[in-house]
Design an enzyme around this catalytic site. Sequence first.
Site, mmCIF file in Angstrom:
data_model
loop_
_atom_site.group_PDB
_atom_site.id
_atom_site.type_symbol
_atom_site.label_atom_id
_atom_site.label_comp_id
_atom_site.label_asym_id
_atom_site.label_seq_id
_atom_site.Cartn_x
_atom_site.Cartn_y
_atom_site.Cartn_z
ATOM 1 C CG HIS A 77 -0.425 0.298 2.517
ATOM 2 N ND1 HIS A 77 -0.218 -0.657 3.480
ATOM 3 C CD2 HIS A 77 -0.042 1.471 3.076
ATOM 4 C CE1 HIS A 77 0.273 -0.086 4.569
ATOM 5 N NE2 HIS A 77 0.383 1.210 4.348
ATOM 6 C CG ASP A 123 0.068 -4.023 2.750
ATOM 7 O OD1 ASP A 123 0.455 -3.503 1.683
ATOM 8 O OD2 ASP A 123 -0.146 -3.379 3.790
ATOM 9 C CD GLN A 212 -2.130 7.392 11.379
ATOM 10 O OE1 GLN A 212 -1.539 7.952 12.294
ATOM 11 N NE2 GLN A 212 -3.280 6.780 11.561
ATOM 12 N N GLY A 213 2.765 6.595 8.613
ATOM 13 C CA GLY A 213 4.130 6.917 8.208
ATOM 14 C C GLY A 213 5.123 5.822 8.537
ATOM 15 C CG ASP A 214 5.812 4.225 12.221
ATOM 16 O OD1 ASP A 214 6.864 4.856 12.002
ATOM 17 O OD2 ASP A 214 5.126 4.376 13.248
ATOM 18 C CB SER A 215 2.910 2.145 6.021
ATOM 19 O OG SER A 215 1.648 2.233 6.602
#
Length: 258
Positions: A77, A123, A212-215
């Site tokens: 993603h 993912d 969020q942003g650690d994905s």
Amino acid sequence: MAKTLHRLILSVVVTALASIFMTAPAANADDVSPMIVGGTRASTATYPWVVMLTTTANFQFCGGTLVKANKVVTAAHCVKGRTPASTRVVHGRDDKQTTVGTTANVTKIWVHPSYTTATAGYDVAVLTLDRNISSATLPLATPADTALYAAGNSALILGWGTTSSGGSASRYLLKANVPLTSDATCKTAYSQYSNTSMVCAGFPQGGVDTCQGDSGGPLVFGGKLIGDTSWGQGCAAPKYPGVYGRIAPYYSVINAQL
């Protein structure tokens, strides 16, 4: 469904906002909360295989793991719909407000062919870099590594993402440890959970998590990459652990890209 599912800043938002963030005044160290959510400062000298994904404007939007000198594993993603030309990989930079480290161009993006959405699994993605990076790499979990996924194992998480759900991103690389949960616990929290493609980690009371942003960043146990940060409801919420792509079932298809 009013949930914060994908643990990333969407590429369109990143592209639109990158110039704003890049021209913002530099933050003082005292202004930065010392947590991923509930974590502490970390160094790429200690974890040399953790990398950040950035736009061409140097705006960090996801994380990844160096698994070969020119290959990075991240979440699908993070890069679905992105072009190699619009994506950079930065190695060896703890502080986002510096130019320390190596910035590599991306020449190829492979996204698992079965990927549709993070909550449906698959993912995982592999980025090919335009150069070899001289660094230690992290081995992938294999299908034989079932013991690495046992509930209670204290796994390492790393990233430069937000320090609270919807909050401000960290200036520095952060780390924390979270226990892997049982399949039953994760299924109770998320009806979409599948142990053939996902693994959950987090404390029942919450408080420590990726955000969020650690994905795309690593979930590590036993010296191997066992997961990539994928999705969850909010960040560090009680009874809602973080959900990670389970690397072992994808070992063959990932390895084929290496």
